[in-house]
Scaffold this active site. Structure first.
Site, mmCIF file in Angstrom:
data_model
loop_
_atom_site.group_PDB
_atom_site.id
_atom_site.type_symbol
_atom_site.label_atom_id
_atom_site.label_comp_id
_atom_site.label_asym_id
_atom_site.label_seq_id
_atom_site.Cartn_x
_atom_site.Cartn_y
_atom_site.Cartn_z
ATOM 1 N N HIS A 65 6.704 -4.390 3.790
ATOM 2 C CA HIS A 65 7.446 -3.227 4.774
ATOM 3 C C HIS A 65 8.606 -3.582 5.524
ATOM 4 O O HIS A 65 9.777 -3.113 5.631
ATOM 5 C CB HIS A 65 6.568 -2.534 5.790
ATOM 6 C CG HIS A 65 5.211 -1.698 5.199
ATOM 7 N ND1 HIS A 65 4.195 -1.947 5.663
ATOM 8 C CD2 HIS A 65 5.357 -0.891 4.340
ATOM 9 C CE1 HIS A 65 3.267 -1.079 5.076
ATOM 10 N NE2 HIS A 65 3.898 -0.428 4.239
ATOM 11 N N LYS A 81 -5.734 9.075 3.644
ATOM 12 C CA LYS A 81 -6.425 7.960 3.977
ATOM 13 C C LYS A 81 -7.354 8.569 4.921
ATOM 14 O O LYS A 81 -7.618 9.168 6.033
ATOM 15 C CB LYS A 81 -5.462 6.899 4.609
ATOM 16 C CG LYS A 81 -4.630 6.460 3.505
ATOM 17 C CD LYS A 81 -3.696 5.377 4.126
ATOM 18 C CE LYS A 81 -2.734 4.843 2.900
ATOM 19 N NZ LYS A 81 -1.843 3.834 3.432
ATOM 20 N N SER A 119 -1.267 -2.831 2.570
ATOM 21 C CA SER A 119 -2.036 -2.697 3.850
ATOM 22 C C SER A 119 -3.446 -2.751 3.614
ATOM 23 O O SER A 119 -3.986 -3.408 4.254
ATOM 24 C CB SER A 119 -1.646 -1.315 4.642
ATOM 25 O OG SER A 119 -0.301 -1.430 5.088
#
Length: 175
Positions: A30, A54, A142
């Site tokens: 990122h 999510k 992530s």
């Protein structure tokens, strides 16, 4: 036709772009995309969104914002914000017509392409520009950082040191 020297004197000037994501947590990938975008655009707004697909987040939006601020503190043209709603609405409210999306591989491109088409169908003013990840970070996500951290693995290849510390603290204080 321009020669290389003539083209190198042309600076692409585009005012504001949004780099959206959940950033739970922010990764080195990122940060690479943010830095590269900040070299091209006058202002980069990193917008933390709630990702409804999510199931749960490791960190609150406030903690994610602080992680991002620390990660990009040397980039004067980057701001961190958050929004709880449709990204197209946020873009319209902030007079931004360009989204930046990082892509690691074909599957990323496929899902991001579909999202870009969906966004344009409801907000024709909105363009999405894809930045391919640096090969050094092509495996970083992530989700993978969270999984490795949950087993106590070294995650220094995934996230900045200050993020790794927060992740390990959070994961091991909750057990």
């Amino acid at each position: 036709m321009f020669s290389y020297v003539e083209r190198s004197n042309i600076r692409l000037v585009m005012s504001k772009v949004i780099y959206p994501g959940s950033f739970d947590p922010v990764t080195l990938g990122h940060i690479d995309i943010i830095k590269r975008a900040s070299n091209v655009f006058d202002e980069v707004i990193v917008c933390i969104l709630n990702n409804l697909s999510k199931k749960s987040s490791l960190f609150s939006i406030d903690v994610r914002a602080n992680m991002l601020k620390e990660s990009v503190k040397d980039l004067s043209n980057v701001t961190i914000d958050s929004y709880d709603g449709l990204l197209v609405d946020y873009a319209a409210q902030n007079n931004v017509n360009i989204l930046i999306r990082g892509v690691r591989e074909e599957a990323d491109f496929s899902s991001e392409f579909k999202m870009a088409q969906g966004n344009r169908s409801v907000a024709p003013f909105l363009e999405t520009l894809f930045i391919p990840t640096d090969p050094e970070f092509s495996f970083v996500s992530s989700s993978m950082a969270k999984e490795f951290a949950s087993f106590g693995a070294d995650i220094s290849a995934f996230v900045p040191d200050h993020v790794a510390e927060l992740m390990l603290e959070k994961l091991y204080n909750n057990k």
